[in-house]
Motif scaffolding. Sequence first.
Motif, PDB file in Angstrom:
ATOM      1  N   ASP A 151      -4.657  18.033 -32.564  1.00 32.32           N
ATOM      2  CA  ASP A 151      -4.717  19.349 -32.872  1.00 32.32           C
ATOM      3  C   ASP A 151      -5.600  19.835 -33.850  1.00 32.32           C
ATOM      4  O   ASP A 151      -5.159  19.719 -35.074  1.00 32.32           O
ATOM      5  N   VAL A 152      -6.824  19.997 -33.464  1.00 31.84           N
ATOM      6  CA  VAL A 152      -8.079  20.409 -34.355  1.00 31.84           C
ATOM      7  C   VAL A 152      -8.476  21.448 -34.071  1.00 31.84           C
ATOM      8  O   VAL A 152      -8.529  22.234 -32.789  1.00 31.84           O
ATOM      9  N   SER A 153      -8.967  22.758 -34.976  1.00 31.95           N
ATOM     10  CA  SER A 153      -9.502  23.733 -34.575  1.00 31.95           C
ATOM     11  C   SER A 153     -10.414  24.305 -35.831  1.00 31.95           C
ATOM     12  O   SER A 153     -10.160  23.906 -37.054  1.00 31.95           O
ATOM     13  N   GLY A 154     -10.930  25.378 -35.562  1.00 30.20           N
ATOM     14  CA  GLY A 154     -11.766  25.848 -36.589  1.00 30.20           C
ATOM     15  C   GLY A 154     -13.166  26.006 -36.366  1.00 30.20           C
ATOM     16  O   GLY A 154     -13.735  25.138 -35.967  1.00 30.20           O
ATOM     17  N   SER A 207      -2.018  18.235 -38.042  1.00 27.92           N
ATOM     18  CA  SER A 207      -3.284  19.044 -37.536  1.00 27.92           C
ATOM     19  C   SER A 207      -4.324  18.998 -38.584  1.00 27.92           C
ATOM     20  O   SER A 207      -4.020  18.731 -39.577  1.00 27.92           O
ATOM     21  N   THR A 263      -8.054  21.483 -39.649  1.00 22.81           N
ATOM     22  CA  THR A 263      -8.917  22.965 -39.409  1.00 22.81           C
ATOM     23  C   THR A 263      -9.729  22.891 -40.495  1.00 22.81           C
ATOM     24  O   THR A 263      -9.819  22.324 -41.396  1.00 22.81           O
ATOM     25  N   GLU A 286     -18.524  24.068 -35.744  1.00 19.10           N
ATOM     26  CA  GLU A 286     -17.033  23.971 -35.129  1.00 19.10           C
ATOM     27  C   GLU A 286     -16.445  22.623 -35.345  1.00 19.10           C
ATOM     28  O   GLU A 286     -17.220  21.593 -35.219  1.00 19.10           O
ATOM     29  N   TYR A 324     -12.317  26.389 -42.600  1.00 17.39           N
ATOM     30  CA  TYR A 324     -12.291  27.842 -42.787  1.00 17.39           C
ATOM     31  C   TYR A 324     -13.096  28.031 -43.880  1.00 17.39           C
ATOM     32  O   TYR A 324     -13.551  27.473 -44.604  1.00 17.39           O
TER      33      TYR A 324
END
Length: 540
Positions: free
Chosen positions: A95-98, A13, A15, A80, A17
């Motif tokens: 699965d990427v996020s942030g 994954s 992310t 984003e 931050y």
Amino acid sequence: MVRHYSCESATCSATIYDGGIACTSSNSSTYLRFEAFNGIGPYIAEFDATGDGVADFSHTFTARTGTLYLNVPQNTLTVELISVIDESNNNEICDVSGTVTLSNQLLDAGKIGNDQEICLGDTALDIYTTVGANSNGTINNYQWRERKLGTYSWTTVQNGGSVYSPGALTESKEYQVYVTSFLNGRTCSDFTNIIQIFVGDASQAEICDGLDNDCNGLVDDGLPQYTYYADTDNDGYGDPNVTYTTCESPAPLGWSTDNTDCNDNCNSCYPGALDLCNNIDEDCDGIAYENCICPDITVNSIIIDTLTFTGNYGTVYYTAEIENIGTDTAFLSQRGVQHYYSDDNIIGNGDESPAGGWAGPYAFGGVDTLLVGQKISFSLQSSNIGFASDSTPHLIIEIIGSGFDCDGSNDDFIELAVCPNCLNCDEDVYNITWDLTPKDSLSDYKWSAKTILTMDSKVLVGSSNDTFVDLTAGNSIELLPGFETPVGTRTFIYIQACNPSTIPPSSPADNEQNQDQKSNAIRKEEVLLESKRLNIEKQP
């Protein structure tokens, strides 16, 4: 790029931050941090900065962790992470996020008032912030600080307010304001300049510091005064025309007690310095060329490819190679290539008119120092140079003259002229490898080529001081290392078409020796060409 949408394992994954903040206008780059879990990389990350779910920009991170600096033109920018591709297998990480918010406050702490000088027990003037603090965020506090002159630690004396009143002082102090502001929960801070309030005392002795130590209204009074001279090149010798008087001792940096420097932009120039054989007066005696061992510069080759005369104007282009064959370094700073026009057919009889010239190192492609055995090539041109009206104008090029070296015996004088009656062509390409002996006749010796003529031999001294040789070619004439024109000979160079339809008259009868040399050279060239042809035929 072709993407494989079989997503990598959920254990892989990525992310973003820790959105950074820029606090001053001089640093408007903020940052975000990237991290990928597992995978190999590099990673191509795409970002949405407008909130529409579409990528606005991308960045390649070479490792699993990385920092991306971004320029934020407004107060805040929300970014984003929307996709990441692992370039090692061209797979997209599902699965990427942030989402991070970047801030740019552009904080300017401002400045406070000027230095002051007061006497012991006097009240200092109020100190103001002369430029108000600017920020996209909210100013939280102006913290006024002071410290005793000459110490390091600051003490807070006032929180808030754009004015501070120091009151009566008994010792010298320094003051500064510490400014903080907030934007999106982040703090920025900056400092103003530092000012000094000096407190003088009538009981104190005056010292050399540019201040009124004893409070008598005078600065540095009663102290010895010294006059220094500008030493811009830091060679210890000063410029007599630039002075500075002060109580400081010893001389401050960039100044000297000496005033005998003749060139303050040259740190190797001062009285007593070693004067080299160049155009610089190192020892300040008014003479530039000293300690010279005569160099000897010779011409290896000259290629002349343009010569035209139109009315009273001439144009010539040529390339030459020179070599230092002497025993000492030659400096080209004040040497040059001269050319001038002559109104008659005699070289050096005083009637020449200057047409122009070039002084080194400009003429030699920026080269100034020519070491023993070193060669350099240079190309020069002169166009639209006026000359006296003459039915047969001549342009004389002095490639190496008396200004170049101490030995004038190898100087080459070449005359370029417009021929009144063009020659018939001897050959298409003509190579002269035998020495030529001119005679006293206007039809003395003439050699011509339809395209290119080369000469790698000498023009020998004839029976008169006004003997000459004519060389004509339609494209260019190349004078090779063996070419020499000693005193008492003349060499005319014609860059113009000859007549290719007929064979020129034979050489004068009294020049049979040269004719034999010419025939022998031609036969040698034919043998050489035949040998080359046979070698080629033998090759598989």
